[in-house]
Design an enzyme around this catalytic site. Sequence first.
Site, PDB file in Angstrom:
ATOM      1  N   GLU A 194    -123.860  23.051  35.177  1.00  0.00           N
ATOM      2  CA  GLU A 194    -122.673  21.831  34.311  1.00  0.00           C
ATOM      3  C   GLU A 194    -122.487  21.498  33.469  1.00  0.00           C
ATOM      4  OE1 GLU A 194    -122.277  23.158  37.699  1.00  0.00           O
ATOM      5  OE2 GLU A 194    -120.669  22.053  38.719  1.00  0.00           O
TER       6      GLU A 194
ATOM      7  N   HIS B  21    -119.555  19.876  31.814  1.00  0.00           N
ATOM      8  CA  HIS B  21    -118.996  18.866  32.246  1.00  0.00           C
ATOM      9  C   HIS B  21    -117.988  18.535  31.496  1.00  0.00           C
ATOM     10  CE1 HIS B  21    -120.312  17.563  36.062  1.00  0.00           C
ATOM     11  NE2 HIS B  21    -121.907  17.458  35.800  1.00  0.00           N
TER      12      HIS B  21
ATOM     13  N   GLN C 263    -110.213   9.828  43.356  1.00  0.00           N
ATOM     14  CA  GLN C 263    -110.048   8.446  42.695  1.00  0.00           C
ATOM     15  C   GLN C 263    -111.047   7.548  43.621  1.00  0.00           C
ATOM     16  OE1 GLN C 263    -105.410   9.427  44.663  1.00  0.00           O
ATOM     17  NE2 GLN C 263    -106.100   6.945  44.252  1.00  0.00           N
TER      18      GLN C 263
ATOM     19  N   GLY D  87     -98.460  -1.744  50.433  1.00  0.00           N
ATOM     20  CA  GLY D  87     -97.129  -2.497  48.671  1.00  0.00           C
ATOM     21  C   GLY D  87     -96.813  -3.291  49.408  1.00  0.00           C
TER      22      GLY D  87
ATOM     23  N   TYR E 214    -126.179  20.384  32.091  1.00  0.00           N
ATOM     24  CA  TYR E 214    -127.027  19.645  32.347  1.00  0.00           C
ATOM     25  C   TYR E 214    -128.312  20.469  31.544  1.00  0.00           C
ATOM     26  CZ  TYR E 214    -125.012  16.491  35.312  1.00  0.00           C
ATOM     27  OH  TYR E 214    -123.846  15.778  35.503  1.00  0.00           O
TER      28      TYR E 214
ATOM     29  N   HIS F  73    -123.686  12.855  43.868  1.00  0.00           N
ATOM     30  CA  HIS F  73    -123.698  11.690  43.484  1.00  0.00           C
ATOM     31  C   HIS F  73    -123.163  10.539  43.783  1.00  0.00           C
ATOM     32  CE1 HIS F  73    -127.058   9.399  40.921  1.00  0.00           C
ATOM     33  NE2 HIS F  73    -126.212   8.575  40.516  1.00  0.00           N
TER      34      HIS F  73
ATOM     35  N   TRP G 161    -107.399  13.057  31.773  1.00  0.00           N
ATOM     36  CA  TRP G 161    -107.494  13.735  31.023  1.00  0.00           C
ATOM     37  C   TRP G 161    -106.022  15.319  31.269  1.00  0.00           C
ATOM     38  CZ3 TRP G 161    -109.393  18.264  31.183  1.00  0.00           C
ATOM     39  CH2 TRP G 161    -110.226  18.875  32.064  1.00  0.00           C
TER      40      TRP G 161
ATOM     41  N   ARG H 218    -128.977  26.285  41.617  1.00  0.00           N
ATOM     42  CA  ARG H 218    -127.126  26.177  40.736  1.00  0.00           C
ATOM     43  C   ARG H 218    -127.251  27.557  39.788  1.00  0.00           C
ATOM     44  NH1 ARG H 218    -123.870  21.674  41.884  1.00  0.00           N
ATOM     45  NH2 ARG H 218    -122.111  22.473  41.139  1.00  0.00           N
TER      46      ARG H 218
HETATM   47 FE1  SF4 Z   1    -112.635  12.411  47.085  1.00  0.00          FE
HETATM   48 FE2  SF4 Z   1    -110.154  12.200  47.368  1.00  0.00          FE
HETATM   49 FE3  SF4 Z   1    -111.703  13.736  48.328  1.00  0.00          FE
HETATM   50 FE4  SF4 Z   1    -112.205  11.457  48.984  1.00  0.00          FE
HETATM   51  S1  SF4 Z   1    -110.283  13.302  48.637  1.00  0.00           S
HETATM   52  S2  SF4 Z   1    -113.256  13.123  49.111  1.00  0.00           S
HETATM   53  S3  SF4 Z   1    -111.644  10.650  47.748  1.00  0.00           S
HETATM   54  S4  SF4 Z   1    -111.502  14.149  46.187  1.00  0.00           S
END
Ligand code: SF4
Length: 672
Positions: A165, A253, A340, A649, A167, A28, A575, A215
């Site tokens: 997952e 999930h 990220q 940085g 759902y 998504h 987490w 799935r």
């Molecule tokens: Fe996602 Fe990190 Fe993989 Fe890029 S490197 S697709 S941000 S998990």
Amino acid sequence: MPQFPHLFTPLDLGHVILPNRVLMGSMHTNLEETKDWNRVAEFYATRARGGVGLMVTGGMAPNSEGGVFPGASGLFTPEDIANHRGVTGRVHDAGGRIAMQILHAGRYAYSPECVAPSAIKSPISPFPPKALDEAGIEKQIEDIATSAARAREAGYDGVEVMGSEGYFLNEFLVAHTNKRTDRWGGTAENRMRLPIEVVRRVREKVGRDFIVIYRISLIDLVPEGQSWDEVVTLARAIEGAGASILNTGIGWHEARIPTIATSVPRRAFAWVTKKLMGEVSIPIITSNRINTPEVAEAVLAEGCADMVSMARPFLADPDFVRKAAEGRAAEIAPCIACNQACLDHTFQGKISSCLVNPRAGFETELSLVPATAPKKVAVVGAGPAGLAAALALDERGHDVTLFDRADQIGGQLNLAKQVPGKEEFHGLVNWFATMIAKSRVSLRLNVEATPELLAGFDEVVIATGVRPRDPGIEGQDGANVLTYIDVLRGAAVGDRVAVVGAGGIGFDVAEFLTQKGESPTLHLDEWLAEWGVTDPAVARGGLASPRPEAPARMVTLLQRKPEKPGRKLGKTTGWIHRATLQAKGVVMVGGVNYERIDGEGLHVSSGSERADPRLIGADTIVLCTGQVSERSLADTLIATGATVHVIGGADLAAELDAKRAIDQGTRLAATI
Ligand code: SF4
Ligand code: NAP
């Protein structure tokens, strides 16, 4: 013999032959929600050009109650169908194939409209679902089947029915979310009725010459999950109902076991898919933490599956398949499974992109076109910001020299790769090394860039990074005090440790110091035992009691803020870090003042009144108190009137991470 013979064996589905065994799994991205259909089309067409065998879109809602959130995309109107036709057309023009995922979120829908087999709220949603009556169930089946028919009308090559997952369809399958006593609940046969009926009705609507992927959840990783016998019975029935392919889903999930994070071993769940091989005659796809062609090939060669699904790796590198086919696997930008810029963004309602490839999701607006007037550019600092800038500038045709005073590239990435569970950072540094070697960038290691050295360049990019912040604690100059850099570079550390600062690096250091021997991420059996995962044929849902290894040291992790440490860690991974440290007995303390350090350890007090003075007994105190920008070179150059570009940085140390550094380096390079 080609390098990856199994990966590049075509797959015959009867009415269509897929050129290879690689599926781009559903993600998504929030792109559909922009309503910029050119952007959506370019995202998928870019990946189709990269040669992937078949792609699956992000989840499309079959109706409003089944959407992951109010207003979630789906094929509801003729205009929706026309918009999607634009996407499928561009994919087909690029030589690709694409299936649309139909995702009914059930009780995971972030909406007061949500529906489920029983009125049981999920632990990860604030909305209690409404239990469906017979007519309500019939409506959901019809809506899913109609959605499939519209997908065909919109030019898709198939659909994926999301049955895993946790759902909607998955919720009918297990007793803890399905308490019904009618023909849709109770016995295993009744609990499976809905997914089977859905697939039957989908096939009825779309005809034979259309791909229907189901799935299936192979290991629920929740209490009272499905037994293995039930999974096999369901798989056979789904085949009988008309599915063309079974894709593997791992864990709900709400499961408290990580399934895709970077600390999950590569191909951690391929053994579960392998158990299903031979039980059905349609192809089976495996997934989760497969991120290189070598791993994908091994999984196929060992008979774990007929096809491999990778999702995030196609954000990191849309040309994954083409590079693998051309013998250029080392040039594939690796997905480091950090979440990220992809999943963390999705949950914040932002466009999914990629830490490694900031162009993912931004194909139409961040392009590295050839420079009209190539320049001589110096980049100072070969950390993530400088590396990204140097490579992007080189791609645009500039003449780039990259300086670093260290004897290796990578900057702070070289510290990250020492942390247990962050082994993927090795791959990222190696990839940068490969790409720099292949480029025309002139790399000058062990060189201190001075104003004199930089004088002859047209443009100077300063990416000199950060240095540790001095917290100014009395006694911090003692021999028992180390910085995180000392620790991650291998300095000797005592048995009792106080870690000062509980940001991302404080957590990393605590994981590093409590881990005995090699990281479980490199040893699947240990990792499964540590998290309490077992064969689903032994225990329902594959759940066992977690058996964490004893910690190597006693660690106390401290911060001044009076809140739970780790609150600012990544949404989808924080987490996991907290649970890992808890399992290692790390004591987390917030709301302290650091009074002084002496031979006994760290003396702290609480709150503004400096109440409750006490000693945290420690042999070693490790400072992880954040960073400040290293801008001495930038400031010197600016003082002489020079124009410099400061990134990463060196520009802003607060909340710096590789995502921001690489993004800023790439975006700057696009403008020079
Ligand atoms: Fe996602 Fe990190 Fe993989 Fe890029 S490197 S697709 S941000 S998990
Ligand atoms: P950080 O996340 O900013 O954390 C710094 C820590 O030091 C905080 O706990 C802060 O808490 C404390 N601190 C700040 N100033 C202090 C002072 N003067 N005296 C004492 N304590 C002080 O920085 P980081 O841990 O160095 O991480 C750097 C960046 O890398 C961050 O952006 C981080 O997100 C990223 N990173 C992320 C991860 C991850 O997600 N797993 C891992 C590593 C790094 P108090 O002010 O409350 O004491």
